[in-house]
Design an enzyme around this catalytic site. Structure first.
Site, PDB file in Angstrom:
ATOM      1  N   LYS A  45       0.809  -1.212   0.000  1.00 37.77           N
ATOM      2  CA  LYS A  45       0.000   0.000   0.000  1.00 37.77           C
ATOM      3  C   LYS A  45       0.844   1.264   0.000  1.00 37.77           C
ATOM      4  O   LYS A  45       0.482   2.256  -0.622  1.00 37.77           O
ATOM      5  CB  LYS A  45      -0.948   0.013   1.190  1.00 37.77           C
ATOM      6  CG  LYS A  45      -0.269   0.118   2.527  1.00 37.77           C
ATOM      7  CD  LYS A  45      -1.298  -0.010   3.638  1.00 37.77           C
ATOM      8  CE  LYS A  45      -0.639  -0.383   4.937  1.00 37.77           C
ATOM      9  NZ  LYS A  45       0.109   0.715   5.537  1.00 37.77           N
ATOM     10  N   THR A  46       1.981   1.207   0.679  1.00 32.48           N
ATOM     11  CA  THR A  46       2.820   2.401   0.689  1.00 32.48           C
ATOM     12  C   THR A  46       3.296   2.705  -0.720  1.00 32.48           C
ATOM     13  O   THR A  46       3.360   3.855  -1.153  1.00 32.48           O
ATOM     14  CB  THR A  46       4.025   2.205   1.618  1.00 32.48           C
ATOM     15  OG1 THR A  46       3.546   1.731   2.875  1.00 32.48           O
ATOM     16  CG2 THR A  46       4.759   3.500   1.835  1.00 32.48           C
ATOM     17  N   ASP A 231      -2.493   7.536   4.762  1.00 29.11           N
ATOM     18  CA  ASP A 231      -2.107   6.148   5.002  1.00 29.11           C
ATOM     19  C   ASP A 231      -2.620   5.713   6.377  1.00 29.11           C
ATOM     20  O   ASP A 231      -2.902   6.552   7.231  1.00 29.11           O
ATOM     21  CB  ASP A 231      -0.571   6.046   4.956  1.00 29.11           C
ATOM     22  CG  ASP A 231      -0.105   4.611   4.788  1.00 29.11           C
ATOM     23  OD1 ASP A 231      -0.960   3.719   4.675  1.00 29.11           O
ATOM     24  OD2 ASP A 231       1.115   4.384   4.778  1.00 29.11           O
ATOM     25  N   GLU A 232      -2.725   4.426   6.610  1.00 26.98           N
ATOM     26  CA  GLU A 232      -3.174   3.880   7.899  1.00 26.98           C
ATOM     27  C   GLU A 232      -4.475   4.543   8.348  1.00 26.98           C
ATOM     28  O   GLU A 232      -4.637   4.936   9.507  1.00 26.98           O
ATOM     29  CB  GLU A 232      -2.097   4.067   8.981  1.00 26.98           C
ATOM     30  CG  GLU A 232      -0.727   3.550   8.610  1.00 26.98           C
ATOM     31  CD  GLU A 232      -0.578   2.050   8.755  1.00 26.98           C
ATOM     32  OE1 GLU A 232      -1.594   1.355   8.993  1.00 26.98           O
ATOM     33  OE2 GLU A 232       0.559   1.563   8.609  1.00 26.98           O
ATOM     34  N   GLN A 263      -6.263  -4.087  10.748  1.00 23.63           N
ATOM     35  CA  GLN A 263      -5.055  -3.651  11.444  1.00 23.63           C
ATOM     36  C   GLN A 263      -5.304  -2.432  12.327  1.00 23.63           C
ATOM     37  O   GLN A 263      -4.369  -1.713  12.677  1.00 23.63           O
ATOM     38  CB  GLN A 263      -3.943  -3.343  10.441  1.00 23.63           C
ATOM     39  CG  GLN A 263      -3.465  -4.564   9.702  1.00 23.63           C
ATOM     40  CD  GLN A 263      -2.269  -4.248   8.810  1.00 23.63           C
ATOM     41  OE1 GLN A 263      -1.214  -3.868   9.280  1.00 23.63           O
ATOM     42  NE2 GLN A 263      -2.446  -4.415   7.515  1.00 23.63           N
ATOM     43  N   ARG A 618       3.997  -9.220  10.114  1.00 23.52           N
ATOM     44  CA  ARG A 618       5.256  -8.476   9.940  1.00 23.52           C
ATOM     45  C   ARG A 618       6.346  -9.358   9.358  1.00 23.52           C
ATOM     46  O   ARG A 618       7.367  -8.886   8.871  1.00 23.52           O
ATOM     47  CB  ARG A 618       5.783  -7.916  11.279  1.00 23.52           C
ATOM     48  CG  ARG A 618       4.886  -6.933  12.012  1.00 23.52           C
ATOM     49  CD  ARG A 618       4.445  -5.795  11.168  1.00 23.52           C
ATOM     50  NE  ARG A 618       3.123  -6.045  10.592  1.00 23.52           N
ATOM     51  CZ  ARG A 618       2.624  -5.388   9.575  1.00 23.52           C
ATOM     52  NH1 ARG A 618       3.316  -4.437   8.998  1.00 23.52           N
ATOM     53  NH2 ARG A 618       1.436  -5.684   9.097  1.00 23.52           N
TER      54      ARG A 618
END
Length: 785
Positions: A45-46, A231-232, A263, A618
């Site tokens: 996504k980044t 983001d996030e 998340q 992760r």
DNA sequence: CCTAGCCATGCTGAT
DNA sequence: CATGGCTAGG
């Protein structure tokens, strides 16, 4: 502006497959209007955000200063900027607005400080500063800090602020709340008087400006940002959401938010998953895209993660999948205790690094900072290079805070909290008596402490020695303020240390502590130098306020170095990161998921589940999950069961094991607590047939999945009570031992939970009707039974 | 007025 | 276990 390539291909495109929801096409798509991207863990996504920005600028010719990108950490912002510099060139990238909500708003607030009634030199108060302010408020309002603990009052206030409410909006709930409202008012008044803001205020001030249709600065900000990327997004709170909407309120309303409701792990901080889930309702025209392919992790890890998140309620439906090979299975390891666990982790790390894996590709996670100590000890003993993220933070060390307080007073003499901190460091013989007088004087005159020094000296209510001390302190500050005008911050810091006598104080006795303090101070000066270097290379002016702001807003994770060292951190800090090999430690019921002793602070198992999902995702290739049958934490020994999240891993993805210490124990004795936990795990019947699974539908109100087979427990009692296999008293007559019964003259007969041995042993005993008490062994007698 | 040492009390997660 | 608040003694 630098010449730009017309073709996005020239930007260096990522190699994504040609899929329906393919990130590359998504990045290139020019969508006017709102766009919501549900991006699964490891779906790149980044990269999507970075390439969307690059495309906006390079292909669609959007001037970079119109673009605003919000990240979750400063580190993420730095990385994003770095990648954009690579794609677009430094001169273009520097016009982009990239940062966290706090960093962006602080920057806007520096610029539009007038609109918020602040001076440009305002300072940001961190947690302990806020507590200091609240202590003063409580004193002023003559409220008992036993009945109104500063932390709790502050937490109520923060809750309000996170919903965008000020003192006037505060609706007291019941009798107790009325004073809280007054605290809120006084607290804000004190901050304003000190030309200071807390973390919430940074956002709130900007929100008020930007939502005010009549405000000129508000209009300016609204008109400026036309392309907003967040983001996030699953972890924004109401205030941040309102900011986002206001930022994107000018045509073409080009708003792109990226998030993953699975998340969302910051509800306790005001984040609201419903925002991302309700996005399509708030923006009926929004396009919604899902990225479900994971490019990061092995198939086993992805499947394991899915097992963990599947039982979650209210998920946005989505299927994470990967093309990657199965890879190793997830190692689920039973350990005897936390030392055994640490030894296991360190040994595996040693193996990995000896096989050529860089230590920076390894991370160790835990649920709470308190677990880091034992791990750290073993790492140090085994000479594994490591770095701890967070915990007792560098910037919270006393000497570091002292120097920062000096600098903050120099930048902003109205900052009373800072002035009080340093006025007698080093000792200037200004004690409580004098300071009380000074505070009274300031309260009476309605000015800052600094401005009241002269008045107090003129008032004749202090003796000449004290007056002299006060005036020379004021002279010191004036001298430093003068110096600040034409000195770089780092030089000013050195000057402070020399002129204030601080260095002298540390030199006075050469204890190892003082050596460490001096080292910390040089490290701080070093960080100022780093700042100056960065600012200069970015073509910005260095300023004291600029540095101080950065320090206060820096997050733990920002300190993560790109050095060959194993990273140790909480799962929260791990969000957004990835490592080749990951250890998740302390996977025990009541620790992870965490369960608070106080049932009124009803934690959220759903959020713990998402946290476990974040932890698992992760890892790229190797993942170990460890749990201990017995753990000393928060000063007490607890007996743990494997976490329900272990139970949720599909069996095919897991290989079970135990530490050698536990193996040995297992072969010599088949009874006792640890043995039985381990035996169930080894037998393969459990933890996959863990009692909680069977009891899942019949559990208590706060914790639906609690084990059914366990004995009754008192409210607030945390861990399963059982006979540990070690009999600390050796079993001989008259000795107190864990699991045995003891008699106390007031509390009656109780069960020994744990013993802290030492010169004067202290025993934790559970008494019926009184709960667990810690009592000196001398006051206890062994009771029959 | 300062310092050291004692006791007590809380202790998830963090910009 | 660690930090902080408080008290006694210098």
């Amino acid at each position: 502006m630098a010449p730009l390539p017309d073709d996005p291909e020239e930007l260096g495109t990522p190699s994504f497959p040609d899929d329906l929801n393919d990130p590359q096409r998504l990045a290139a798509a020019h969508v006017d209007g709102p766009l919501l991207i549900f991006a699964g863990a490891g779906s790149g996504k980044t990269r999507v955000i970075v390439y969307r920005i690059a495309n906006l600028v390079a292909v669609h010719r959007v001037p970079p200063y119109k673009i605003l990108a919000v990240t979750f950490t400063n580190k993420a912002a730095g990385e994003m900027k770095h990648r954009l510099e690579g794609l677009l060139g430094d001169s273009v990238a520097k016009d982009l607005y990239v940062g966290t909500f706090h960093a962006i708003c602080a920057r806007l607030l520096r610029r539009y400080h007038d609109a918020a009634g602040l001076e440009r030199s305002f300072v940001i108060y961190d947690d302990s500063d806020q507590r200091a302010v609240m202590n003063r408020v409580l004193k002023e309002l003559e409220l008992d800090e036993k009945r109104f603990p500063p932390r709790q009052v502050l937490s109520r206030i923060h809750k309000q602020k996170q919903e965008g409410k000020g003192p006037a909006d505060f609706q007291p709930e019941g009798f107790f709340d009325e004073p809280i409202k007054r605290c809120f008012e006084a607290y804000q008044r004190h901050l304003q008087a000190a030309n200071a803001v807390d973390f919430d205020d940074i956002l709130l001030h900007v929100l008020r400006i930007i939502e005010d249709p009549a405000s000129m600065p508000g209009e300016e900000i609204r008109r400026r940002f036309r392309y907003v990327l967040v983001d996030e997004f699953q972890d924004v709170n109401q205030v941040q959401y309102r900011l986002v909407r206001a930022f994107a309120s000018s045509p073409p309303h080009n708003l792109c938010v990226v998030g993953d409701d699975d998340q969302s792990i910051y509800r306790w901080r005001g984040a609201d998953v419903r925002i991302v889930r309700g996005f399509r309702k708030d923006f009926p025209g929004a396009q919604i895209v899902k990225l479900e392919q994971n490019y990061r992790s092995s198939n086993n890890i992805v499947k394991g993660a899915l097992g963990v998140i599947k039982p979650a309620k209210d998920r946005e439906p989505k299927e994470l999948w990967t093309d990657n090979r199965d890879g190793e299975q997830i190692g689920v390891i039973a350990c005897d205790n936390e030392h055994d666990e640490a030894a296991f982790v360190v040994e595996r790390i040693r193996e990995l690094t000896e096989r050529g894996l860089s230590a920076k590709e390894v991370a160790v996670f835990y649920r709470t900072h308190a677990q880091s100590r034992v791990l750290e000890e073993v790492m140090r003993a085994e000479r594994i290079p490591y770095q701890i993220i967070g915990g007792v933070r560098f910037f919270e060390r006393a000497e570091v805070k002292d120097l920062l307080s000096y600098l903050r007073v120099v930048a902003n003499p109205r900052s009373d909290v800072d002035l009080l901190r340093i006025i007698n460091k080093p000792s200037r013989k200004l004690g409580d008596t004098t300071l009380d007088k000074l505070v009274q004087m300031a309260d009476g005159r309605n000015t800052s402490l600094y401005e009241s020094i002269q008045a107090l000296c003129d008032s004749g209510s202090i003796n000449s020695g004290t007056r002299h001390s006060l005036l020379s302190f004021r002279d010191l500050l004036q001298k430093l303020m003068k110096a600040a005008r034409d000195t770089r911050p780092s030089q000013l810091a050195e000057l402070v240390l020399a002129e204030s006598g601080y260095t002298k104080m540390l030199d006075a006795d050469d204890s190892t502590e003082n050596e460490a303090r001096k080292q910390n101070l040089s490290e701080l000066v070093g960080s100022i130098l780093d700042y100056e270097e960065e600012a200069l290379s970015a073509g910005e002016e260095t300023s004291l306020s600029g540095y101080l702001e950065r320090v206060t807003l820096s997050s733990d994770i920002d300190a993560l170095e790109d050095a060959p060292r194993v990273a140790m951190m909480t799962v929260h800090a791990a969000k957004g990161l990835e490592f080749d090999s990951v250890f998740i430690t302390g996977m025990e019921e009541d620790l992870f998921p965490f369960r608070n002793a106080d049932p009124s602070r009803n934690e959220d198992v759903e959020e713990e589940r998402r946290l476990a999902y974040v932890a698992v995702t992760r890892a790229r290739t190797r993942l170990w999950i460890t749990y201990a049958g017995r753990r000393m934490i928060f000063g007490q020994t607890r007996f743990g069961l494997p976490s329900r999240f272990i139970t949720d891993l599909p069996r095919s993805t897991v290989r079970q094991g135990a530490t050698p210490a536990l193996e040995r124990q297992q072969s010599t004795r088949e009874t006792g607590n640890v043995g039985s936990v381990y035996a169930r795990v080894r037998a393969g019947g459990s933890p996959w047939s863990h009692p909680q699974e069977r009891a899942a539908s019949s559990g208590g109100a706060t914790y639906p999945g609690r084990p059914k087979a366990e004995p009754e427990r008192a409210p607030g009692e945390r861990y399963v009570e059982r006979e540990p296999e070690l009999d600390q008293g050796g079993g001989e007559d008259g000795a107190i031992h864990v699991g045995g019964r003891v008699q106390h003259k007031t509390f009656g007969v109780g069960l020994v939970m744990s013993i802290d041995n030492g010169a004067d042993p202290i025993v934790s005993v559970k008494f019926s009707g009184y709960g667990v008490k810690r009592i000196k062994a001398a006051f206890l007698q062994r009771a029959g039974g």
